[in-house]
Enzyme design. Sequence first.
Site, short mmCIF file in Angstrom:
data_model
loop_
_atom_site.label_atom_id
_atom_site.label_comp_id
_atom_site.label_asym_id
_atom_site.label_seq_id
_atom_site.Cartn_x
_atom_site.Cartn_y
_atom_site.Cartn_z
N HIS A 108 0.77 -1.16 -0.04
CA HIS A 108 -0.06 -0.06 -0.06
C HIS A 108 0.92 1.44 0.10
O HIS A 108 1.81 1.16 0.62
CB HIS A 108 -0.85 -0.11 1.27
N GLY A 260 -17.96 12.97 1.08
CA GLY A 260 -18.78 12.78 -0.01
C GLY A 260 -18.20 13.04 -1.32
O GLY A 260 -18.81 13.53 -2.28
#
Length: 303
Positions: A108, A260
């Site tokens: 990662h 969002g």
Amino acid sequence: MSAIETEEVRKFLIDLQSRICSNLESLDPAADFQTDRWDREKGGFGISRVISDGAVFEKGGVNFSHVFGDAMPASATATRPDLAGRAWQAMGVSLVIHPLNPFVPTSHANFRLFVAEKDGEEPAWWFGGGYDLTPYYGIEEDCVHWHQQAKQACIEFGADYYPLFKKQCDDYFQIKHRNEPRGIGGLFFDDFDELGFERSFEFVRSMANSYLDAYLPIVAKRKGIAYTDRNKQFQEYRRGRYAEFNLVYDRGTIFGLQSGVGRIESILMSLPPVVRWIYDWKPEKDSEEEKLYTEFLKPREWV
């Protein structure tokens, strides 16, 4: 921070994404990255590149995004409460690679820039990111190589940075409800601006560029090792730990969900393709699986 400086970072990150994908494809010629460019209604865009069902990489994603918002979400201001409510922009490259072979570790990495702005005040900015390695079977020389590259990337900027960022990585990638590390660590840093923009950006480039030097030789060495069903099942079991960390603790995942920014597929691309949970499983005594826990999944001085 000027628009020119922001553009420099964006160009570097897009080039970094391209170089990482090209190098990974060179190790898995049978697989290609699927590219998905997306735009965000509230401002910004992203480029998601995903590889799957390859001969070497079972699933991987290398994402770039540059997004904007009106008020910083809680996950981004936990350590900087004075910035709550500011308009913001964030850009970064984030990647997770899940190999097919259990003897090749998952890796990662992410490198990002945050800018928080308020009328009448100088923008606040900082870099964050790092990289870490999650082996399923412990191979000493691979872990040493990984940390050697991490240390080398830091050394020009000060002798204290590698041990500091290594400790921060060990502390961060801890699955608290299991009381165990996710892997063998690497580098992790956040809220980083102490060298000024130019030198801080130089340091981030050094760390980002070292990821390929750290990971590719390990993949090349281990991708051809023969493995059994037992090895594969253990890999899938350990992937469950990876999923638990990313869904419960990972700041990038939480930020993506809270802010969002959309593109749930991109936010959750870090999750492994196949995972298993086995109730109250324990490794056999003196097995290679037990050795992972007793010798590798603990903070160590690798170099």
